[in-house]
Design a protein around this motif. Structure first.
Motif, PDB file in Angstrom:
ATOM      1  N   ILE A  27       0.886  -1.179   0.000  1.00 39.56           N
ATOM      2  CA  ILE A  27       0.000   0.000   0.000  1.00 39.56           C
ATOM      3  C   ILE A  27       0.922   1.227   0.000  1.00 39.56           C
ATOM      4  CG2 ILE A  27      -1.749   1.305   1.288  1.00 39.56           C
ATOM      5  CD1 ILE A  27      -2.573  -1.363   2.622  1.00 39.56           C
ATOM      6  N   PRO A  28       0.725   2.185  -0.925  1.00 41.26           N
ATOM      7  CA  PRO A  28       1.612   3.355  -0.972  1.00 41.26           C
ATOM      8  C   PRO A  28       1.640   4.094   0.368  1.00 41.26           C
ATOM      9  CG  PRO A  28       0.095   3.349  -2.851  1.00 41.26           C
ATOM     10  CD  PRO A  28      -0.348   2.251  -1.941  1.00 41.26           C
ATOM     11  N   PHE A  29       2.817   4.687   0.665  1.00 45.08           N
ATOM     12  CA  PHE A  29       3.029   5.385   1.935  1.00 45.08           C
ATOM     13  C   PHE A  29       3.354   6.846   1.662  1.00 45.08           C
ATOM     14  CE2 PHE A  29       4.991   7.056   5.553  1.00 45.08           C
ATOM     15  CZ  PHE A  29       6.351   7.260   5.376  1.00 45.08           C
ATOM     16  N   LEU A  30       2.753   7.729   2.435  1.00 41.77           N
ATOM     17  CA  LEU A  30       3.100   9.156   2.358  1.00 41.77           C
ATOM     18  C   LEU A  30       3.394   9.670   3.760  1.00 41.77           C
ATOM     19  CD1 LEU A  30       0.464  10.403  -0.260  1.00 41.77           C
ATOM     20  CD2 LEU A  30       2.945  10.278  -0.583  1.00 41.77           C
ATOM     21  N   ASP A  31       4.544  10.303   3.890  1.00 44.18           N
ATOM     22  CA  ASP A  31       4.921  10.907   5.181  1.00 44.18           C
ATOM     23  C   ASP A  31       4.461  12.364   5.131  1.00 44.18           C
ATOM     24  OD1 ASP A  31       6.779  10.448   7.676  1.00 44.18           O
ATOM     25  OD2 ASP A  31       7.265  12.438   6.888  1.00 44.18           O
ATOM     26  N   LEU A  32       3.606  12.773   6.062  1.00 39.91           N
ATOM     27  CA  LEU A  32       3.021  14.117   5.990  1.00 39.91           C
ATOM     28  C   LEU A  32       4.093  15.195   5.998  1.00 39.91           C
ATOM     29  CD1 LEU A  32       0.501  15.858   5.859  1.00 39.91           C
ATOM     30  CD2 LEU A  32       0.298  15.674   8.351  1.00 39.91           C
ATOM     31  N   ASP A  33       5.123  15.018   6.826  1.00 37.79           N
ATOM     32  CA  ASP A  33       6.201  16.012   6.844  1.00 37.79           C
ATOM     33  C   ASP A  33       6.869  16.138   5.470  1.00 37.79           C
ATOM     34  OD1 ASP A  33       7.506  15.489  10.232  1.00 37.79           O
ATOM     35  OD2 ASP A  33       5.967  16.833   9.457  1.00 37.79           O
ATOM     36  N   LYS A  34       7.118  15.005   4.854  1.00 41.29           N
ATOM     37  CA  LYS A  34       7.792  15.025   3.534  1.00 41.29           C
ATOM     38  C   LYS A  34       6.897  15.697   2.491  1.00 41.29           C
ATOM     39  CE  LYS A  34      11.746  12.646   4.036  1.00 41.29           C
ATOM     40  NZ  LYS A  34      12.002  13.470   5.232  1.00 41.29           N
ATOM     41  N   CYS A  35       5.576  15.419   2.580  1.00 39.28           N
ATOM     42  CA  CYS A  35       4.632  16.054   1.627  1.00 39.28           C
ATOM     43  C   CYS A  35       4.662  17.569   1.794  1.00 39.28           C
ATOM     44  CB  CYS A  35       3.220  15.536   1.868  1.00 39.28           C
ATOM     45  SG  CYS A  35       2.999  13.800   1.460  1.00 39.28           S
ATOM     46  N   ILE A  36       4.729  18.018   3.051  1.00 38.52           N
ATOM     47  CA  ILE A  36       4.771  19.462   3.339  1.00 38.52           C
ATOM     48  C   ILE A  36       6.065  20.066   2.805  1.00 38.52           C
ATOM     49  CG2 ILE A  36       4.949  21.164   5.205  1.00 38.52           C
ATOM     50  CD1 ILE A  36       3.104  19.238   6.865  1.00 38.52           C
ATOM     51  N   GLU A  37       7.184  19.371   3.057  1.00 40.68           N
ATOM     52  CA  GLU A  37       8.485  19.875   2.581  1.00 40.68           C
ATOM     53  C   GLU A  37       8.500  19.970   1.058  1.00 40.68           C
ATOM     54  OE1 GLU A  37      11.144  17.033   4.476  1.00 40.68           O
ATOM     55  OE2 GLU A  37      11.632  18.487   6.051  1.00 40.68           O
ATOM     56  N   ASN A  38       7.939  18.969   0.397  1.00 37.30           N
ATOM     57  CA  ASN A  38       7.913  18.985  -1.079  1.00 37.30           C
ATOM     58  C   ASN A  38       6.997  20.092  -1.604  1.00 37.30           C
ATOM     59  OD1 ASN A  38       9.611  16.783  -1.064  1.00 37.30           O
ATOM     60  ND2 ASN A  38       7.973  15.266  -1.296  1.00 37.30           N
ATOM     61  N   LYS A  39       5.907  20.344  -0.863  1.00 39.48           N
ATOM     62  CA  LYS A  39       4.923  21.346  -1.326  1.00 39.48           C
ATOM     63  C   LYS A  39       5.537  22.753  -1.342  1.00 39.48           C
ATOM     64  CE  LYS A  39       0.416  21.192  -0.058  1.00 39.48           C
ATOM     65  NZ  LYS A  39      -0.787  21.331   0.813  1.00 39.48           N
ATOM     66  N   VAL A  40       6.325  23.073  -0.312  1.00 37.62           N
ATOM     67  CA  VAL A  40       6.858  24.448  -0.200  1.00 37.62           C
ATOM     68  C   VAL A  40       8.356  24.511  -0.479  1.00 37.62           C
ATOM     69  CG1 VAL A  40       5.047  25.226   1.378  1.00 37.62           C
ATOM     70  CG2 VAL A  40       7.122  24.197   2.309  1.00 37.62           C
ATOM     71  N   ASN A  41       8.916  23.340  -0.800  1.00 37.78           N
ATOM     72  CA  ASN A  41      10.353  23.269  -1.116  1.00 37.78           C
ATOM     73  C   ASN A  41      11.227  23.851   0.004  1.00 37.78           C
ATOM     74  OD1 ASN A  41      12.437  22.412  -2.741  1.00 37.78           O
ATOM     75  ND2 ASN A  41      12.581  24.398  -3.823  1.00 37.78           N
ATOM     76  N   LEU A  42      10.815  23.568   1.224  1.00 41.93           N
ATOM     77  CA  LEU A  42      11.576  23.976   2.421  1.00 41.93           C
ATOM     78  C   LEU A  42      11.599  22.787   3.383  1.00 41.93           C
ATOM     79  CD1 LEU A  42       9.913  27.470   3.172  1.00 41.93           C
ATOM     80  CD2 LEU A  42      12.258  27.129   2.331  1.00 41.93           C
ATOM     81  N   THR A  43      12.653  22.673   4.187  1.00 37.53           N
ATOM     82  CA  THR A  43      12.643  21.639   5.234  1.00 37.53           C
ATOM     83  C   THR A  43      11.736  22.099   6.375  1.00 37.53           C
ATOM     84  OG1 THR A  43      14.461  22.644   6.468  1.00 37.53           O
ATOM     85  CG2 THR A  43      15.055  21.075   4.689  1.00 37.53           C
ATOM     86  N   ILE A  44      11.410  21.172   7.269  1.00 33.33           N
ATOM     87  CA  ILE A  44      10.577  21.529   8.428  1.00 33.33           C
ATOM     88  C   ILE A  44      11.284  22.624   9.232  1.00 33.33           C
ATOM     89  CG2 ILE A  44       9.507  20.687  10.562  1.00 33.33           C
ATOM     90  CD1 ILE A  44       8.187  19.512   8.038  1.00 33.33           C
ATOM     91  N   ASN A  45      12.592  22.451   9.427  1.00 29.73           N
ATOM     92  CA  ASN A  45      13.358  23.476  10.163  1.00 29.73           C
ATOM     93  C   ASN A  45      13.240  24.845   9.495  1.00 29.73           C
ATOM     94  OD1 ASN A  45      14.409  22.083  12.389  1.00 29.73           O
ATOM     95  ND2 ASN A  45      16.108  21.249  11.199  1.00 29.73           N
ATOM     96  N   GLU A  46      13.363  24.857   8.149  1.00 29.01           N
ATOM     97  CA  GLU A  46      13.313  26.137   7.424  1.00 29.01           C
ATOM     98  C   GLU A  46      11.925  26.774   7.519  1.00 29.01           C
ATOM     99  OE1 GLU A  46      16.692  25.180   3.972  1.00 29.01           O
ATOM    100  OE2 GLU A  46      14.578  24.615   3.676  1.00 29.01           O
ATOM    101  N   ILE A  47      10.888  25.931   7.482  1.00 29.13           N
ATOM    102  CA  ILE A  47       9.517  26.452   7.607  1.00 29.13           C
ATOM    103  C   ILE A  47       9.351  27.139   8.963  1.00 29.13           C
ATOM    104  CG2 ILE A  47       7.056  25.860   7.743  1.00 29.13           C
ATOM    105  CD1 ILE A  47       7.690  23.469   5.859  1.00 29.13           C
ATOM    106  N   PHE A  48       9.799  26.443  10.029  1.00 28.70           N
ATOM    107  CA  PHE A  48       9.693  27.033  11.371  1.00 28.70           C
ATOM    108  C   PHE A  48      10.502  28.326  11.463  1.00 28.70           C
ATOM    109  CE2 PHE A  48       7.637  24.307  14.727  1.00 28.70           C
ATOM    110  CZ  PHE A  48       7.102  23.349  13.876  1.00 28.70           C
ATOM    111  N   ASP A  49      11.735  28.299  10.887  1.00 28.06           N
ATOM    112  CA  ASP A  49      12.616  29.482  10.969  1.00 28.06           C
ATOM    113  C   ASP A  49      12.055  30.661  10.182  1.00 28.06           C
ATOM    114  OD1 ASP A  49      14.401  28.190  12.554  1.00 28.06           O
ATOM    115  OD2 ASP A  49      15.854  27.727  10.953  1.00 28.06           O
ATOM    116  N   LYS A  50      11.620  30.391   8.944  1.00 31.35           N
ATOM    117  CA  LYS A  50      11.229  31.502   8.045  1.00 31.35           C
ATOM    118  C   LYS A  50       9.802  31.983   8.290  1.00 31.35           C
ATOM    119  CE  LYS A  50      14.056  29.703   4.176  1.00 31.35           C
ATOM    120  NZ  LYS A  50      15.139  30.687   4.097  1.00 31.35           N
ATOM    121  N   HIS A  51       8.905  31.023   8.633  1.00 33.23           N
ATOM    122  CA  HIS A  51       7.482  31.388   8.674  1.00 33.23           C
ATOM    123  C   HIS A  51       6.817  31.156  10.035  1.00 33.23           C
ATOM    124  CE1 HIS A  51       7.603  31.851   4.323  1.00 33.23           C
ATOM    125  NE2 HIS A  51       8.179  30.653   4.228  1.00 33.23           N
TER     126      HIS A  51
END
Ligand SMILES: Nc1ncnc2c1ncn2[C@@H]1O[C@H](COP(=O)(O)OP(=O)(O)O)[C@@H](O)[C@H]1O
Ligand SMILES: O=C(O)C1=C[C@@H](OP(=O)(O)O)[C@@H](O)[C@H](O)C1
Ligand SMILES: [Mg+2]
Length: 172
Positions: A27-51
């Protein structure tokens, strides 16, 4: 179509278990964090830092909704905070959603996170003493949301494969 949703505190094994469960069940797997990082082209750390965290939680909620609305059967590994914001915990018992709380003790989480915190902005700057207290308090505050899951699987003292077999029993 069925959505298998794995949730629980940082370090309980959501991303790891979801990936291996996907390999076994095909069954295909999606990691929510990875989907978010791919959507905004930022790492979780960068999202927290910048936004900031509020922006992250809004993105997390929107992306979680998108994954739940997809027509396919998928396994979703949530972020540790996903159930705790934007009433996301109400989505854990929607029709077609099989939510599983991977429950870990403070000791288990502490042992895994102590050397695995750099990509987790909420704990990246915590030292050993601060970590244990932070995890204990944070887990207590979040337990109401985690306990909304349909199922609960303890991960303490278990290998990845033992946890997977517990989950497969639930899904049988
Ligand atoms: N059952 C397990 N036994 C030992 N280590 C584990 C187990 N499950 C996960 N881990 C390890 O714990 C760490 C956190 O796992 P991860 O999947 O990133 O958790 P989460 O996505 O819930 O934050 C990783 O280093 C992973 O290899
Ligand atoms: O507990 C949290 O609030 C978070 C957990 C992280 O995911 P993991 O649980 O996979 O570390 C990630 O979503 C972000 O750092 C916030
Ligand atoms: Mg993860």
């Amino acid at each position: 179509m069925k959505k298998i949703v794995l949730l629980g505190y940082m370090g309980c094994g959501k991303s790891t278990i979801a990936q291996k469960l996907s390999n076994i069940t095909e069954i295909p797997f999606l990691d929510l964090d990875k989907c978010i990082e791919n959507k905004v082209n930022l790492t979780i750390n960068e999202i927290f830092d910048k936004h900031g965290e509020i922006y992250f939680r809004k993105l997390e909620h929107e992306t979680f909704l998108e994954l739940l609305q997809s027509p396919e059967e998928i396994i979703i590994g949530l972020g540790g905070g996903t159930p705790c914001y934007a009433d996301n915990h109400e989505l854990l018992n929607k029709e077609g959603v099989i939510s599983i709380y991977l429950k870990a003790s403070i000791d288990t989480l502490y042992g895994r996170l102590l050397h695995n915190k750099s990509k987790r902005p909420l704990i990246a700057d915590k030292n050993e003493d601060e970590m244990r207290e932070f995890i204990a308090t944070h887990l207590f505050e979040r337990s109401f949301y985690y306990n909304q899951a349909k199922y609960k699987v303890s991960v303490d003292e278990k290998t990845i494969d033992e946890t997977i077999s517990d989950i497969l029993e639930l899904l049988a």
